[in-house]
Write an enzyme that holds these catalytic residues in place. Structure first.
Site, PDB file in Angstrom:
ATOM      1  N   LYS A 197       0.855  -1.186   0.000  1.00 37.98           N
ATOM      2  CA  LYS A 197       0.000   0.000   0.000  1.00 37.98           C
ATOM      3  C   LYS A 197       0.890   1.235   0.000  1.00 37.98           C
ATOM      4  CE  LYS A 197      -3.585   2.395   2.598  1.00 37.98           C
ATOM      5  NZ  LYS A 197      -4.489   2.354   3.743  1.00 37.98           N
ATOM      6  N   LYS A 250      -2.203  -1.550  -3.825  1.00 35.06           N
ATOM      7  CA  LYS A 250      -3.057  -0.370  -3.754  1.00 35.06           C
ATOM      8  C   LYS A 250      -2.214   0.897  -3.809  1.00 35.06           C
ATOM      9  CE  LYS A 250      -6.082   1.956  -0.568  1.00 35.06           C
ATOM     10  NZ  LYS A 250      -6.540   2.018   0.778  1.00 35.06           N
TER      11      LYS A 250
END
Ligand code: PBG
Length: 325
Positions: A197, A250
């Site tokens: 992330k 992400k």
């Protein structure tokens, strides 16, 4: 005149022929995850201006929305809580009677087929807006945060989550949460780890939706540096080894290279998060009439699949499911 020896255009001449040889299948609704924002109240629907089509929903309306998603064949919902009360240690996020556990209990009863995924992070519940507990110098304390996350994960598992999804980026949280779930008798609950992330500008609209922007500083001390891709492979392997069941990259669009590398680094299912800023770009440009909204959305979904995603988390899940009918 010399004829071209190889003619790729031969296989592009009709729709049936193109479909016959396509390398990537259309994304089935069963692979989509639909994020939902739970808030307090009854019959409350607060649209999120920066995320057209999305709203904060009280639990009763959230259940209705999840049922519709279930009936459209969507694989899973991903739950976020927007609490009324916030404090330094995010205690409302660990409350077994908090928003998300209450939503989970209602969903387990009223939408029994859809997979229930609970996002596990402190940022929506802390008054300072960071994803963990702060140390004396205002930094985010890694090891002190782990038991707080584990507690939140166990509360969600007990309330009926099939999957917990830690999104905080603390080191060692997957192993810590796994141990906590197991020792509480929940060996059956899976972990979807936000493994790679990034500290991304693409989360802007979400932070408005979740009222979770940090009061001071930023998330660069724990989320990944957008310049790094090898490090993403390292993160994916670490979470894989700690026992994550599904691994996530992400954001999605600006990180397709990372997704492809993650695909090669693990045999486990891979998810991608089509984040709020990606959603906003498409919505704003289509509102201006500058792009074909539906074609753009489907092209983005195809790109995720082509790059290696098995699962796509997207705010467009319901629309995409309806289009695929
Ligand atoms: C943190 C979290 C964030 C998102 C999902 N979980 C925001 C952040 O890290 O600041 C972003 C999702 C999106 O932008 O759509 N719990």
């Amino acid at each position: 005149m010399a004829y071209p020896a190889d003619r790729p255009r031969r296989l592009r001449s009709s729709e049936r022929l193109r479909d016959l040889v396509a390398e990537t299948d259309r994304l089935a609704p069963s692979r989509l995850v639909y994020p939902l924002f739970a808030r307090e109240g009854l019959g409350e629907r607060r649209p999120i201006p920066s995320m057209p089509g999305c709203a904060q929903l009280s639990v009763d309306l959230l259940v209705d929305e999840a049922r519709r998603a279930q009936d459209e064949g969507i694989g899973a919902v991903l739950l976020f809580g927007i609490p009324d009360r916030k404090d330094a240690l995010g205690s409302s996020g660990r409350d077994p009677d908090g928003l998300v556990p209450r939503a989970l209990r209602a969903l387990a009863e009223k939408a029994p087929e859809i997979v229930l995924i609970a996002d596990v992070c402190l940022c929506e519940y802390t008054d300072h807006g960071h994803c963990g507990a702060l140390d004396e110098r205002g930094g985010v304390a890694n090891d002190e945060t782990l038991p707080l996350l584990a507690e939140a994960a166990v509360a969600c598992a007990r309330a009926g989550a099939h999957v917990v999804a830690p999104s905080d980026m603390m080191d060692g949280r997957v192993g810590h949460i796994r141990t906590a779930l197991d020792s509480n008798g929940r060996t059956d609950v899976a972990i979807l780890s936000y493994a790679a992330k990034y500290a991304s500008a693409f989360y802007g609209p979400f932070r408005e939706a979740a009222q979770s922007a940090p009061r001071s500083g930023d998330r660069r001390g724990y989320q990944m540096d957008p310049r790094n891709a090898r490090e993403a492979v390292r993160e994916v392997r670490l979470d894989d080894a700690e026992g994550a069941d599904v691994l996530m990259v992400k954001p999605g669009l600006a990180y397709l290279d990372v997704l492809a590398r993650a695909r090669a680094a693990t045999a486990k299912p891979l998810a991608v998060y089509n984040v709020s800023g990606e959603h906003a770009l498409v919505e704003a440009a289509s509102e201006k009439g500058w792009i074909d909204r539906r074609r753009t959305i489907l092209e983005i979904m195809t790109a995720f699949r082509r790059a290696g995603a098995d699962v796509v988390i997207t705010y467009w899940a319901r629309e995409i499911a309806r289009w695929s009918r």
